[in-house]
Design a protein around this motif. Sequence first.
Motif, PDB file in Angstrom:
ATOM      1  N   GLY A  76      28.597   3.667  29.495  1.00 52.04           N
ATOM      2  CA  GLY A  76      29.064   4.881  28.861  1.00 52.04           C
ATOM      3  C   GLY A  76      28.395   5.098  27.531  1.00 52.04           C
ATOM      4  O   GLY A  76      27.615   4.268  27.049  1.00 52.04           O
ATOM      5  N   LEU A  77      28.725   6.211  26.951  1.00 48.27           N
ATOM      6  CA  LEU A  77      28.160   6.622  25.670  1.00 48.27           C
ATOM      7  C   LEU A  77      29.176   6.386  24.568  1.00 48.27           C
ATOM      8  O   LEU A  77      30.338   6.797  24.692  1.00 48.27           O
ATOM      9  N   ALA A  78      28.745   5.735  23.518  1.00 46.23           N
ATOM     10  CA  ALA A  78      29.610   5.492  22.360  1.00 46.23           C
ATOM     11  C   ALA A  78      29.052   6.261  21.165  1.00 46.23           C
ATOM     12  O   ALA A  78      27.920   6.015  20.748  1.00 46.23           O
ATOM     13  N   VAL A  79      29.837   7.189  20.640  1.00 44.84           N
ATOM     14  CA  VAL A  79      29.419   8.005  19.491  1.00 44.84           C
ATOM     15  C   VAL A  79      30.115   7.456  18.254  1.00 44.84           C
ATOM     16  O   VAL A  79      31.347   7.374  18.206  1.00 44.84           O
ATOM     17  N   ASP A  80      29.331   7.093  17.253  1.00 44.83           N
ATOM     18  CA  ASP A  80      29.883   6.416  16.070  1.00 44.83           C
ATOM     19  C   ASP A  80      30.988   7.224  15.406  1.00 44.83           C
ATOM     20  O   ASP A  80      32.052   6.691  15.077  1.00 44.83           O
ATOM     21  N   VAL A  81      30.747   8.518  15.186  1.00 48.70           N
ATOM     22  CA  VAL A  81      31.693   9.338  14.443  1.00 48.70           C
ATOM     23  C   VAL A  81      32.993   9.561  15.230  1.00 48.70           C
ATOM     24  O   VAL A  81      34.012   9.939  14.662  1.00 48.70           O
ATOM     25  N   GLY A  87      33.047   6.287  25.420  1.00 54.27           N
ATOM     26  CA  GLY A  87      33.194   4.907  25.874  1.00 54.27           C
ATOM     27  C   GLY A  87      33.435   4.795  27.368  1.00 54.27           C
ATOM     28  O   GLY A  87      32.733   5.406  28.171  1.00 54.27           O
ATOM     29  N   VAL A  88      34.455   4.014  27.742  1.00 60.37           N
ATOM     30  CA  VAL A  88      34.721   3.780  29.165  1.00 60.37           C
ATOM     31  C   VAL A  88      35.168   5.050  29.886  1.00 60.37           C
ATOM     32  O   VAL A  88      35.208   5.089  31.114  1.00 60.37           O
ATOM     33  N   PHE A  89      35.489   6.090  29.135  1.00 62.62           N
ATOM     34  CA  PHE A  89      35.914   7.347  29.749  1.00 62.62           C
ATOM     35  C   PHE A  89      34.771   8.364  29.832  1.00 62.62           C
ATOM     36  O   PHE A  89      35.004   9.543  30.094  1.00 62.62           O
ATOM     37  N   SER A  90      33.545   7.922  29.623  1.00 63.77           N
ATOM     38  CA  SER A  90      32.402   8.836  29.552  1.00 63.77           C
ATOM     39  C   SER A  90      32.264   9.714  30.786  1.00 63.77           C
ATOM     40  O   SER A  90      32.022  10.921  30.678  1.00 63.77           O
ATOM     41  N   ALA A  91      32.400   9.146  31.977  1.00 65.53           N
ATOM     42  CA  ALA A  91      32.167   9.905  33.203  1.00 65.53           C
ATOM     43  C   ALA A  91      33.246  10.939  33.473  1.00 65.53           C
ATOM     44  O   ALA A  91      33.030  11.890  34.230  1.00 65.53           O
ATOM     45  N   ARG A  92      34.413  10.756  32.864  1.00 66.78           N
ATOM     46  CA  ARG A  92      35.518  11.702  33.097  1.00 66.78           C
ATOM     47  C   ARG A  92      36.072  12.240  31.782  1.00 66.78           C
ATOM     48  O   ARG A  92      37.254  12.561  31.676  1.00 66.78           O
ATOM     49  N   TRP A  93      35.216  12.378  30.784  1.00 66.69           N
ATOM     50  CA  TRP A  93      35.634  12.803  29.459  1.00 66.69           C
ATOM     51  C   TRP A  93      36.279  14.178  29.479  1.00 66.69           C
ATOM     52  O   TRP A  93      37.229  14.446  28.756  1.00 66.69           O
ATOM     53  N   SER A  94      35.784  15.064  30.330  1.00 63.89           N
ATOM     54  CA  SER A  94      36.340  16.418  30.403  1.00 63.89           C
ATOM     55  C   SER A  94      37.497  16.515  31.393  1.00 63.89           C
ATOM     56  O   SER A  94      38.084  17.583  31.563  1.00 63.89           O
ATOM     57  N   GLY A  95      37.806  15.417  32.050  1.00 68.30           N
ATOM     58  CA  GLY A  95      38.926  15.399  32.991  1.00 68.30           C
ATOM     59  C   GLY A  95      38.521  15.228  34.434  1.00 68.30           C
ATOM     60  O   GLY A  95      39.250  14.660  35.222  1.00 68.30           O
ATOM     61  N   ALA A  96      37.339  15.700  34.806  1.00 71.17           N
ATOM     62  CA  ALA A  96      36.857  15.582  36.180  1.00 71.17           C
ATOM     63  C   ALA A  96      35.737  14.562  36.226  1.00 71.17           C
ATOM     64  O   ALA A  96      34.764  14.663  35.483  1.00 71.17           O
ATOM     65  N   HIS A  97      35.871  13.552  37.073  1.00 66.83           N
ATOM     66  CA  HIS A  97      34.886  12.480  37.142  1.00 66.83           C
ATOM     67  C   HIS A  97      33.526  13.030  37.570  1.00 66.83           C
ATOM     68  O   HIS A  97      33.408  13.724  38.572  1.00 66.83           O
ATOM     69  N   GLY A  98      32.495  12.712  36.787  1.00 67.07           N
ATOM     70  CA  GLY A  98      31.144  13.093  37.150  1.00 67.07           C
ATOM     71  C   GLY A  98      30.769  14.534  36.868  1.00 67.07           C
ATOM     72  O   GLY A  98      29.713  14.996  37.315  1.00 67.07           O
ATOM     73  N   ALA A  99      31.619  15.272  36.133  1.00 67.51           N
ATOM     74  CA  ALA A  99      31.297  16.664  35.791  1.00 67.51           C
ATOM     75  C   ALA A  99      30.383  16.653  34.565  1.00 67.51           C
ATOM     76  O   ALA A  99      30.822  16.883  33.440  1.00 67.51           O
ATOM     77  N   ASP A 100      29.104  16.390  34.803  1.00 72.11           N
ATOM     78  CA  ASP A 100      28.175  16.128  33.708  1.00 72.11           C
ATOM     79  C   ASP A 100      28.134  17.224  32.660  1.00 72.11           C
ATOM     80  O   ASP A 100      28.242  16.961  31.457  1.00 72.11           O
ATOM     81  N   GLN A 101      27.960  18.482  33.088  1.00 71.52           N
ATOM     82  CA  GLN A 101      27.822  19.552  32.106  1.00 71.52           C
ATOM     83  C   GLN A 101      29.117  19.783  31.348  1.00 71.52           C
ATOM     84  O   GLN A 101      29.102  20.039  30.131  1.00 71.52           O
ATOM     85  N   ALA A 102      30.250  19.670  32.034  1.00 73.53           N
ATOM     86  CA  ALA A 102      31.538  19.831  31.351  1.00 73.53           C
ATOM     87  C   ALA A 102      31.737  18.729  30.322  1.00 73.53           C
ATOM     88  O   ALA A 102      32.259  18.969  29.220  1.00 73.53           O
ATOM     89  N   ASN A 103      31.324  17.508  30.655  1.00 72.76           N
ATOM     90  CA  ASN A 103      31.436  16.399  29.711  1.00 72.76           C
ATOM     91  C   ASN A 103      30.566  16.642  28.480  1.00 72.76           C
ATOM     92  O   ASN A 103      30.992  16.411  27.339  1.00 72.76           O
TER      93      ASN A 103
END
Length: 203
Positions: A76-81, A87-103
Amino acid sequence: MREVVLATRNAGKLREMQEIVASVPELAGVKVVSVASFEDVDDVVETGVTFEENAALKAHAVAKATGLPAIADDSGLAVDVLGGCPGVFSARWSGAHGADQANIDLLLAQTGDVDAERLAAHFVCCVVLALPDGTERVRFGELHGRLTRDQRGAGGFGYDPIFELPDGRTLAELDSQEKNAISHRAKALHALRADLAEVLTGS
């Protein structure tokens, strides 16, 4: 030829892992196959709260189900700020797993008022090699850079178009050979190569 099962149905990850394994001389004769090749293997729910926990859950479940050595990664991606998020929720950050553009859109919105020079970030990958007898090997890799709000490149997947390297290119602007030489996943797998050679080839 020895087989190792990659515990993912993600075609991008499978292709990347196959290319990396093919580039390691110690792993000549090792074939990486997707868990999608096995009809009776269920998807593993990622209930862990760390990269290692999720990778281990997947690797052990697939090794047990197939009777073959299995490799799983969680990354996953960890952003310092943002304190290390998504982090571990990178793939589903926007709520839908694997929704790359939404994330990507959500992450850029959350950091929209942050100065560009404060957008340091890094990719993290944990790779776990699990054997059917329960043995495991764990390795990590990281790739450091920063976020850019200018999406660039047609390669890669996930957050690659907004992850800028020190040379000014995004990960999505690299070809697969370039990416596999420096990526967090490549670093983690290369750190695992001695373990793989020992387990899969006896060397």
